[in-house]
Design an enzyme around this catalytic site. Sequence first.
Site, PDB file in Angstrom:
ATOM      1  N   ASP A  68      64.297  72.929  63.267  1.00 15.98           N
ATOM      2  CA  ASP A  68      64.352  71.493  62.961  1.00 15.98           C
ATOM      3  C   ASP A  68      64.791  71.323  61.502  1.00 15.98           C
ATOM      4  OD1 ASP A  68      63.319  68.599  62.731  1.00 15.98           O
ATOM      5  OD2 ASP A  68      62.659  69.112  64.754  1.00 15.98           O
ATOM      6  N   HIS A  75      61.466  64.569  59.855  1.00 18.86           N
ATOM      7  CA  HIS A  75      61.541  64.799  61.298  1.00 18.86           C
ATOM      8  C   HIS A  75      60.729  66.025  61.730  1.00 18.86           C
ATOM      9  CE1 HIS A  75      63.623  65.861  65.138  1.00 18.86           C
ATOM     10  NE2 HIS A  75      63.751  64.550  65.263  1.00 18.86           N
ATOM     11  N   SER A 116      63.098  63.542  70.752  1.00 20.51           N
ATOM     12  CA  SER A 116      62.585  64.467  69.732  1.00 20.51           C
ATOM     13  C   SER A 116      61.071  64.489  69.713  1.00 20.51           C
ATOM     14  CB  SER A 116      63.063  64.039  68.340  1.00 20.51           C
ATOM     15  OG  SER A 116      64.369  64.462  68.093  1.00 20.51           O
TER      16      SER A 116
END
Length: 334
Positions: free
Chosen positions: A86, A144, A305
């Site tokens: 990620d 994220h 996600s």
Amino acid sequence: MKFSKNKKMADVLKELNASSNVEYVEPNYVYQPTAVTDPLYNELWGLKNTGQEILGQVGKKGIDISAEAAWANTKGSSSLVIGVIDTGIEINHPELKDRIWVNTEEIPNDGIDNDKNGYIDDVNGWNFYDKNNKLFIRGEEDFHGTHVAGTIAAKANKIGVTGIAPNVKIMPLKFIGPYGGYESDAIAAIEYAKVKGVKILNNSWGGGENSQALKDAIKNSGTLFIAAAGNSAENSDTSPMYPAAYDLPNILSVASINNTGNLSYFSNYGAKSVDVAAPGEGILSTTPSVEGDYSKAYEYLDGTSMATPHVTGVAALVKAHIHHILPFKSRMLS
Ligand code: CA
Ligand code: CA
């Protein structure tokens, strides 16, 4: 009966138990509630949907992963390492800092590649984007991955949220920077995890074209490769997003549902190319601190996600549970 406070409990018990007038004597043990103590737990509808309202939307009871039923068996184990490919991860977040994998074969900061895996001082993972061991660069850039990691393994405690498998360890594998990430770095991250024996990889990313190199890397990784189906509201069977849409047996492609059990408006779908749907709307998890203040370091996000780490968390619990029961099972067979 009363005793002096100075008297040892063990002596008091021994004395009383020795008496023929006493059947038995025990201390008054203190027990802890088994209920989840993380104060924001009620926001985590994906783990337990009671029909609570999330960001203005009333949920439908039971549309969740039944986390508590799984937790009655296991919350994972610290020997189980989950790779998160990620952005970076805010590894000092109080919910994550104890949950980050430690490479015990590497001596920190000696400038030597002690475990000879090609990466110097990779004590907690690797930053493939910047080619160094810094797993957190800055809040916005690594937002994220921090959110994804929290859904999988945020610590079960008296602050914030809990992860689905709060006892597992996270291996941060950063390959995404401010402008995305290169496929070559993603492949290097997959190889890194493979060498370290990681069996479950969370992949909340996608895009690009059909690539033989990436497909081969996943195919040969020996991992359960859990990947986000994508947020284009398209049929992945005809408009595939990779890597989720590669036709490989070890890829689990994840669509998103909301708290009423319907496919999220943004979610990709596909009878052939998508395997499962998971909670991905109004998902509260960990975020980088606001100028060092972690009390508000949680936010709601939407996306496949966010659905993907729900599946990863469940996979981790399943793996921990199988590992736990296997010795018993093999005894039975022999
Ligand atoms: Ca190394
Ligand atoms: Ca917590």
